[in-house]
Scaffold this active site. Sequence first.
Site, PDB file in Angstrom:
ATOM      1  N   GLU A 564       4.024   0.922  -4.171  1.00 31.26           N
ATOM      2  CA  GLU A 564       3.251  -0.319  -4.028  1.00 31.26           C
ATOM      3  C   GLU A 564       2.775  -0.748  -5.417  1.00 31.26           C
ATOM      4  O   GLU A 564       2.217   0.053  -6.170  1.00 31.26           O
ATOM      5  CB  GLU A 564       2.043  -0.121  -3.116  1.00 31.26           C
ATOM      6  N   ASN A 619       1.693  -7.232  -2.649  1.00 30.01           N
ATOM      7  CA  ASN A 619       0.714  -7.892  -1.783  1.00 30.01           C
ATOM      8  C   ASN A 619       0.743  -9.414  -1.997  1.00 30.01           C
ATOM      9  O   ASN A 619       0.872  -9.897  -3.119  1.00 30.01           O
ATOM     10  CB  ASN A 619      -0.685  -7.384  -2.079  1.00 30.01           C
ATOM     11  N   GLU A 651       3.525  -7.579   1.560  1.00 27.14           N
ATOM     12  CA  GLU A 651       2.434  -7.154   2.424  1.00 27.14           C
ATOM     13  C   GLU A 651       1.440  -8.314   2.600  1.00 27.14           C
ATOM     14  O   GLU A 651       0.997  -8.920   1.615  1.00 27.14           O
ATOM     15  CB  GLU A 651       1.709  -5.944   1.820  1.00 27.14           C
ATOM     16  N   ASP A 681      -0.662  -5.501   6.333  1.00 27.73           N
ATOM     17  CA  ASP A 681      -1.547  -4.646   5.560  1.00 27.73           C
ATOM     18  C   ASP A 681      -2.939  -4.603   6.198  1.00 27.73           C
ATOM     19  O   ASP A 681      -3.351  -5.523   6.916  1.00 27.73           O
ATOM     20  CB  ASP A 681      -1.627  -5.191   4.128  1.00 27.73           C
ATOM     21  N   GLU A 738      -2.680   4.591   4.782  1.00 26.05           N
ATOM     22  CA  GLU A 738      -3.190   4.517   3.418  1.00 26.05           C
ATOM     23  C   GLU A 738      -4.401   5.432   3.262  1.00 26.05           C
ATOM     24  O   GLU A 738      -5.057   5.804   4.239  1.00 26.05           O
ATOM     25  CB  GLU A 738      -3.610   3.076   3.083  1.00 26.05           C
TER      26      GLU A 738
END
Length: 790
Positions: A564, A619, A651, A681, A738
Amino acid sequence: MRILSCLIDQHDYFLTGLAALICVLGSWVTLRLFEKLRGSAVGARMTWTFLGAISGGATIWCTHFVAMLAYQPGAETTYAPVLTGVSLAVAVVGVGAALIIGTRRTRAAAVAGGVVFGLTTAAMHYTGMAAFTADALISWHAAYVAASVLAAAAGGALTFDLARRGLKGRRWAMVPGSMVLTIVALHFTGMGALDVVPLAPLDGAATGETARGLLAAAVASVAFLILSVALASQALEDQTRKIAQKRLSLLIEGSVDGMLVEGDEGVLIVNAAFAELCGAPASAVVGRRVSDWVDQAEDMLGGALVQSELKAADGTVIPVEVAVRRERRDDGVAGDARIFAVRDLRARLAQERRIAHLARNDSLTGLPNRASFLEKLERQAAVSEPGRRFALLAMDLDRFKEINDIYGHAVGDQVLVHVAGQMKEAVREGEFVARLGGDEFVAIVPIDDRIEAFEAAERLRAAALTPMQAEHAELQCGASIGIAVWPDDATEPSVLINDADLAMYRAKASLTDDICFYEGAMDEAVRERRRITQGLREALDHERFELHYQVQASLETGKVTGFEALLRWPQADGKFISPADFIPIAEETGLILQIGEWVLRRACAEAAAWKEPHKIAVNLSPVQLSHTDLPRLVHQVLLESGLSPSRLELEITETAMISDLTRTTHVLRQLKGLGVSIAMDDFGTGYSSLSTLRAFPFDKIKLDRSFMSEVDASPQSRAIIRAVLALGESLDIPVLAEGVETSGQLAFLREQGCNEAQGYLLGRPGRDTQAAAGADVLIIPAGMLESEAA
C-alpha cells in the site's frame, strides 16, 4: 485761388467728372486688392501685387490724362507719345513697389508704402506733364510743385495707414476717399503751378483734335483694363472666399466640439455645437469677442490644451477644454485668425468622478471598498496618541449562500445592498464601515474599552439582521463578527486584520457565540491550518512529498501479495506531519486533487520498476472520486507508466460512496472496466451498509485497524471480525485486516480464515521497496503460525 481758378475756369466739367469717376472706381479696386494682398498666402502674393500695380497705376494715369483732356489752356496742346508711355510705366512700377512695402505688418511699413505711393503719383504726373506741349509759353511755380508733391506724400501715407486696419465699417468709404483726395490734390495743385501763355501755332505739331483722339483711345483702353482687372480680382476673391468658407464650414460644422474663428474684429464663424453649448443663437456670438464667453481666452496661446470655464447665456458656468490655433486669414483681410475648439468637460469630469468613486467605493453597495479600508486603517494606525485604541470588526453574513442558491444572485445582491444600507444608518460619528467583497464587511470603531467594541458589534449585527421583503418572502441574514483591538492584539495593520479574521472564523464555527474577540491561544489552530495550506502548496510546487510502502501478505502462504502506497510529508527538521493533519485540509482547499494525481503517478511509475509483479494499492479521496474525469486520469497514468491494470488496486471509503451513490458507482464501473481492482477501505467504521456491497462488486474488503487493537480485550470486536470474514466468504470477496501488530492478532485472523493482513508485525512503511523486488520472500513462516496458534 490759382488752384480754384484753374479747376473752374480751365477745365471741362464733363471730362473732369469722368476723371473723378475713374479715380473713385480705380481707388476702390486698388484698395480692395491691397487688403487682399495683406491677407494672402505667400504663394499668391505675386499675383495680387501684379493686379494691384496694374490697377493702381492705371487709375493714377487714367485720372491724370482724362483731367488733362479736360484742361483748356486756350491754346492747341499735344502730348509726346514716348513720355506718355513712360508716365504709365512709372505709375505701374511705383504702385507695385508701394504695395510691396505697405503690406508689411508694421505701421511704419504702411506709412512708408503710402509715401512711395504719393511720390509715384507725383512722378507720374510730372512725367506726363513733360510730354505736354502747347502753342504757348509754359512756366512753373516751384512752390506749388513742392506743395503738390508734399500733399501726395502725406495723402498716400494717411491712405495706407487707414487701409492697414481694413475696409470694414466707416473705413469702407473713408480709405478710398483718402486716396481720391490724394490723387486730386496732386493733380490740381500741380496744374495750379502751371502758367500757359498762348502763341502762334507750332510748325509740325499735332492738332488738338488729333491729340484728343489719341487720348480718348488711350483712356478707353485703360478703362477697359481697369474694368477687366476689377472683374478678375473680384472673381478670384469670390472663388477663394467660397472655397475657404466651404472648407472651414465643413470642418467646423462636422466637429462635435464647439468651434469658433476669431479675427481682429471679433468672431467670424461659429458652429452649431458652440451655439448650443453657450445657449445662444449663432448670430449672437458672431461679432463678439471669444473672451465674452470663454474665460481668459485672450491669454491662450496656440498649440496647448487649456482648461477654462464658459459662461453660458443663462449664467451657467460650464467647465471646458480649449485648444487654440493661429492661422493667416485668407479672406483678404489683414491680421491673423484664431481658431478655437471648445470641448464640454461636464461628461468627462462626471465620468472621472465616477471612476474615482468606483476606485474607492464598492460598485454594488456604495460602501468604501478594500482600498479605502486599507488606507483608512493605515491612517488610524499611524496616529500615535497615548491611550488611543480602536477596534477592527470583521463581519461575515450567515445564511447568505442559501439565499443565493434559493432565490438567485439578483436577490442576493438586493440583500447585500439592504444590509449595507442598514449598516450605514447604524454607524456613528467617527466609525467606518466597508465592504471587502462577497458577503464580507469590516468596520473600524474608536473605543475606550472592549465593552464599547462589543456594543458596536451588537449594533452592526442587529442592523444586518433587519429583515427585507423580496420574492414574496421575508429574507434575513445573520452575521458572525470577529473583533481585534489596536494595539492590544496587534501593532501592525496586517496582523490586526488577520487577528480579526481568525476571531470571525471562530464565531462562524461556534454554535452559541456570534461575536468573538481575538484570543491568541484559541485562534492558533486556525493559524496552523493556514500555515499547513501554504506549506502544501509549496510542497506541491517543489515535490517535497514522499511515498512510503507497507507490505501486504497472504495469511495462507505467508508470501507478499502487494504494497500500500502511503503519503508522507517530511519537514526540514526531519520530522513528518501526519496525514491525519494535512489530508483533511487538502480536501477542504481542493489541493487533494493535485496531491492525489501526484501520488497515483509516482506509485504506478515506481511499481512498474519492481522485479516482482506485486500489486500496488493507492487510496482515493472522496473529492477525487467525485470528479468524473478520474477514469481518464487513471487510464492516462497506466499508459504513461506502463503498469499493468491488474496490478493497480484503488482503495475507497464507504462514506465516499454514500454522498452520491449513483455517480460514484458509475465512476467505479468505468475504473473496473480498465482492469483495475477496487477495494473498500476502513470497513466497519462508516455505515457498513450491506446495500453498498450489493451496489458494487468490490474486489477486496479492508477491515479497519480499530477492531484489531481491541481483539484481545473485547469479545464484541472478535464477533464483528468473525461476522465480516463470514460476510466476505459468503460474497466471495477477500478480506484484508489492517493494524496487525502482535502474533496473537495474527493467529486469531489465521484461525478465522482471514485472507490477507497488513500491519507493523509484518512490516513498517518505508521507502525501501527491495522486499518487493525479491522473489517468493516469506514474510510469515507457516510453521511459526501453526505453533503459535496451538
